[in-house]
Design an enzyme around this catalytic site. Structure first.
Site, PDB file in Angstrom:
ATOM      1  N   GLY A 118      25.521  55.203 -49.429  1.00  0.00           N
ATOM      2  CA  GLY A 118      24.142  54.955 -49.391  1.00  0.00           C
ATOM      3  C   GLY A 118      23.221  55.303 -50.601  1.00  0.00           C
ATOM      4  N   TYR A 166      18.281  58.484 -32.977  1.00  0.00           N
ATOM      5  CA  TYR A 166      18.233  58.757 -34.644  1.00  0.00           C
ATOM      6  C   TYR A 166      18.513  60.189 -34.831  1.00  0.00           C
ATOM      7  CZ  TYR A 166      16.849  59.563 -39.402  1.00  0.00           C
ATOM      8  OH  TYR A 166      16.881  59.866 -40.666  1.00  0.00           O
ATOM      9  N   ALA A 185      22.810  53.197 -52.969  1.00  0.00           N
ATOM     10  CA  ALA A 185      21.883  51.882 -53.305  1.00  0.00           C
ATOM     11  C   ALA A 185      20.476  52.132 -52.739  1.00  0.00           C
ATOM     12  CB  ALA A 185      22.378  50.470 -53.011  1.00  0.00           C
ATOM     13  N   GLU A 240      21.778  54.756 -40.562  1.00  0.00           N
ATOM     14  CA  GLU A 240      20.557  54.020 -40.022  1.00  0.00           C
ATOM     15  C   GLU A 240      19.556  55.047 -39.981  1.00  0.00           C
ATOM     16  OE1 GLU A 240      20.380  50.784 -39.019  1.00  0.00           O
ATOM     17  OE2 GLU A 240      22.412  50.067 -39.223  1.00  0.00           O
ATOM     18  N   VAL A 262      30.350  51.985 -44.007  1.00  0.00           N
ATOM     19  CA  VAL A 262      30.967  53.161 -43.549  1.00  0.00           C
ATOM     20  C   VAL A 262      31.628  53.052 -42.389  1.00  0.00           C
ATOM     21  CG1 VAL A 262      29.456  54.868 -44.720  1.00  0.00           C
ATOM     22  CG2 VAL A 262      28.814  54.055 -42.616  1.00  0.00           C
ATOM     23  N   PHE A 313      17.049  54.033 -51.179  1.00  0.00           N
ATOM     24  CA  PHE A 313      15.709  54.551 -51.528  1.00  0.00           C
ATOM     25  C   PHE A 313      16.160  55.873 -52.376  1.00  0.00           C
ATOM     26  CE2 PHE A 313      11.740  57.197 -50.484  1.00  0.00           C
ATOM     27  CZ  PHE A 313      11.426  56.959 -51.657  1.00  0.00           C
ATOM     28  N   ILE A 314      16.678  56.808 -51.545  1.00  0.00           N
ATOM     29  CA  ILE A 314      16.663  58.249 -52.012  1.00  0.00           C
ATOM     30  C   ILE A 314      17.925  58.087 -53.109  1.00  0.00           C
ATOM     31  CG2 ILE A 314      17.144  60.747 -51.567  1.00  0.00           C
ATOM     32  CD1 ILE A 314      15.517  59.983 -48.883  1.00  0.00           C
TER      33      ILE A 314
HETATM   34  N1  LIG Z   1      13.424  58.603 -46.380  1.00  0.00           N
HETATM   35  C1  LIG Z   1      13.103  59.525 -45.355  1.00  0.00           C
HETATM   36  O1  LIG Z   1      11.928  59.647 -45.337  1.00  0.00           O
HETATM   37  C2  LIG Z   1      14.160  60.440 -44.919  1.00  0.00           C
HETATM   38  C3  LIG Z   1      13.806  61.417 -43.811  1.00  0.00           C
HETATM   39  C4  LIG Z   1      14.716  62.249 -43.282  1.00  0.00           C
HETATM   40  C5  LIG Z   1      16.100  61.981 -43.612  1.00  0.00           C
HETATM   41  N2  LIG Z   1      16.332  60.719 -44.569  1.00  0.00           N
HETATM   42  C6  LIG Z   1      17.835  60.458 -44.805  1.00  0.00           C
HETATM   43  O2  LIG Z   1      18.129  60.285 -46.168  1.00  0.00           O
HETATM   44  C7  LIG Z   1      19.149  59.289 -46.191  1.00  0.00           C
HETATM   45  C8  LIG Z   1      18.746  58.064 -47.196  1.00  0.00           C
HETATM   46  O3  LIG Z   1      17.409  57.694 -46.709  1.00  0.00           O
HETATM   47  P1  LIG Z   1      16.641  56.599 -47.372  1.00  0.00           P
HETATM   48  O4  LIG Z   1      15.289  56.772 -47.109  1.00  0.00           O
HETATM   49  O5  LIG Z   1      17.156  56.370 -48.833  1.00  0.00           O
HETATM   50  O6  LIG Z   1      17.173  54.990 -46.538  1.00  0.00           O
HETATM   51  P2  LIG Z   1      17.642  53.716 -47.378  1.00  0.00           P
HETATM   52  O7  LIG Z   1      17.750  53.013 -46.126  1.00  0.00           O
HETATM   53  O8  LIG Z   1      16.666  53.277 -48.462  1.00  0.00           O
HETATM   54  O9  LIG Z   1      18.940  54.223 -47.975  1.00  0.00           O
HETATM   55  C9  LIG Z   1      19.885  54.205 -46.946  1.00  0.00           C
HETATM   56  C10 LIG Z   1      21.058  53.354 -47.762  1.00  0.00           C
HETATM   57  O10 LIG Z   1      22.522  53.313 -46.667  1.00  0.00           O
HETATM   58  C11 LIG Z   1      23.012  52.037 -46.764  1.00  0.00           C
HETATM   59  N3  LIG Z   1      23.656  51.833 -45.557  1.00  0.00           N
HETATM   60  C12 LIG Z   1      22.989  51.674 -44.241  1.00  0.00           C
HETATM   61  N4  LIG Z   1      23.949  51.282 -43.426  1.00  0.00           N
HETATM   62  C13 LIG Z   1      25.010  51.414 -43.955  1.00  0.00           C
HETATM   63  C14 LIG Z   1      26.490  51.235 -43.522  1.00  0.00           C
HETATM   64  N5  LIG Z   1      26.737  51.007 -42.169  1.00  0.00           N
HETATM   65  N6  LIG Z   1      27.407  51.406 -44.605  1.00  0.00           N
HETATM   66  C15 LIG Z   1      27.175  51.651 -45.828  1.00  0.00           C
HETATM   67  N7  LIG Z   1      25.863  51.532 -46.253  1.00  0.00           N
HETATM   68  C16 LIG Z   1      24.988  51.679 -45.357  1.00  0.00           C
HETATM   69  C17 LIG Z   1      21.606  50.974 -47.004  1.00  0.00           C
HETATM   70  O11 LIG Z   1      22.180  49.741 -47.415  1.00  0.00           O
HETATM   71  C18 LIG Z   1      20.717  51.769 -47.806  1.00  0.00           C
HETATM   72  O12 LIG Z   1      21.134  51.302 -49.235  1.00  0.00           O
HETATM   73  C19 LIG Z   1      19.538  59.011 -44.978  1.00  0.00           C
HETATM   74  O13 LIG Z   1      20.668  59.695 -44.517  1.00  0.00           O
HETATM   75  C20 LIG Z   1      18.320  59.141 -43.897  1.00  0.00           C
HETATM   76  O14 LIG Z   1      18.820  59.400 -42.598  1.00  0.00           O
HETATM   77  C21 LIG Z   1      15.573  59.959 -45.261  1.00  0.00           C
END
Ligand SMILES: NC(=O)c1ccc[n+]([C@@H]2O[C@H](COP(=O)([O-])OP(=O)(O)OC[C@H]3O[C@@H](n4cnc5c(N)ncnc54)[C@H](O)[C@@H]3O)[C@@H](O)[C@H]2O)c1
Length: 359
Positions: free
Chosen positions: A7, A185, A9, A83, A59, A11-12
């Site tokens: 993941g 989720y 690529a 997701e 994944v 946001f985080i």
């Molecule tokens: N942004 C938030 O507020 C927040 C809050 C709590 C937890 N999180 C957790 O932080 C992590 C990152 O979140 P984010 O906000 O960067 O989300 P995001 O959607 O920007 O990033 C997730 C990345 O995972 C990739 N991805 C999704 N499904 C995939 C798959 N089947 N195989 C390979 N790659 C896959 C996507 O292409 C994406 O680049 C996640 O685990 C999320 O559950 C985020």
């Protein structure tokens, strides 16, 4: 360090990878399927430097994941691929379970097949695992595991009540309370935690589980309609589209800027930190979504503007969220630095260059 970031690529993930790149000794492999819901149909990976290899992979693709791990031989893994939509997870239960749970099991099978012990494994979990989180009643008694009844929500009673119908007061949640996931989720994120803990308990790897509150900032997907409430709002405001506030306008969240989240992740991996329990990462402040939306609207040039409060609600949504960060602050020697106002400004400045108001 040879660090695999699933993941990476996203946001985080992309902020995290850019911080990892700053250390000369790190080699990084990003494994990400560039999910179209997040990146669009014409997705290209983010631009990273020469020490970062990118593999477009899912994944759920157990054999590609295993081959990638076998070849790269990471000694540390950050697992972010997921997701992420709370509401959507109720409509796509098996897909959420497949990616978040089965994907995590394939990752661990790949690690076992590699036959090399990891130095650390970092999992990005969510405050969603707390469900409604911690509350107190009028006698200041802790009321954890509370649930809002559908009948109350349908009747426009959006608060959180005890069994006598008395409204309870939200207090900050931390990993000392027992998780009660109230969305698919959240259930999948808690399962990821259980899998990581049970599998790594027989190794010396450091396990770092982060439970993030609402992370926001420049770079968050502006097209994903299912997650990132502030990027959804700014995107709609900049396009002149209406935004509505759910329930009665009193819903609150703990918004934390992405730089502060990544600083907490770096603090955990850089030293020999071995937390006894998951790390709650938030600003520690509850903000009403309504108030934050008004601030964003002002930044976007809407003066004297009001927002409709729709009375709608979504399955799995919770009423209030705010983190008790005392444990993570002391374990990580970390504290958030970016104020909500500064973060909103950065989000707005970034988004306005990407979205234009239709003429
Ligand atoms: N942004 C938030 O507020 C927040 C809050 C709590 C937890 N999180 C957790 O932080 C992590 C990152 O979140 P984010 O906000 O960067 O989300 P995001 O959607 O920007 O990033 C997730 C990345 O995972 C990739 N991805 C999704 N499904 C995939 C798959 N089947 N195989 C390979 N790659 C896959 C996507 O292409 C994406 O680049 C996640 O685990 C999320 O559950 C985020």
């Amino acid at each position: 360090m040879r660090i695999l970031v699933t993941g990476g690529a996203g946001f985080i993930g992309s902020y995290f990878v850019r911080r990892l790149e700053m250390s000369a000794e790190n080699e990084i492999l990003v494994y990400d399927n560039l999910h179209p819901q997040v990146h669009g149909n014409e997705a290209v990976p983010p631009i990273f430097g020469p020490k970062v290899e990118f593999i477009r992979g899912d994944v759920r693709d157990a054999s590609l994941l295993r081959e990638t791990i076998k070849r790269f031989r990471p000694n540390a893994i950050a697992h972010l691929a997921s997701e992420t939509g709370t509401g959507q997870s109720h409509d796509e239960i098996s897909r959420y379970a497949d990616v978040n749970i089965m994907g995590t099991t394939y990752l661990f099978e790949g690690i076992r097949a590699m036959g090399r012990e990891l130095d650390w494994f970092l999992l990005t979990s969510s405050r969603a695992v707390y469900g409604e989180g911690a509350y107190i009643n009028s006698q200041h008694r802790l009321m954890a595991n509370v649930v809002r009844r559908l009948g109350d929500l349908e009747a426009g009673r959006f608060g959180v009540y005890d069994s006598n119908g008395l409204e309870l007061t939200s207090i900050p949640s931390s990993s000392i309370i027992t998780p009660t996931p109230l969305s698919v989720y959240a259930a999948t994120k808690l399962t990821q935690e259980h899998l990581a803990r049970s599998i790594l308990s027989t190794s010396n790897a450091r396990l770092l589980i982060y439970r993030f509150q609402n992370v926001f900032g420049a770079g968050q997907s502006l097209i994903n309609p299912y997650t990132g409430v502030l990027s959804i709002f700014i995107s709609r405001l900049l396009q002149g589209k209406p935004i509505g506030i759910y329930e009665d306008g009193e819903v609150s969240r703990d918004f934390i800027y992405v730089d502060d989240v990544v600083a907490a992740m770096i603090a955990g991996i850089s030293r020999d930190v071995r937390p006894e329990r998951p790390l709650d990462i938030g600003s520690g402040n509850a903000s009403k979504i309504y108030d934050v939306a008004i601030k964003l609207a002002r930044l976007a040039g809407y003066e004297g503007f009001d927002l409709p409060i729709t009375g709608e609600f979504r399955p799995g949504d919770i009423r209030h969220a705010v983190a008790d960060t005392s444990y993570s602050r002391s374990v990580l020697e970390w504290s958030p630095k970016v104020s909500l106002e500064e973060g909103l400004e950065r989000l707005y400045v970034w988004a306005k260059d990407r979205i234009s108001f239709p003429s």
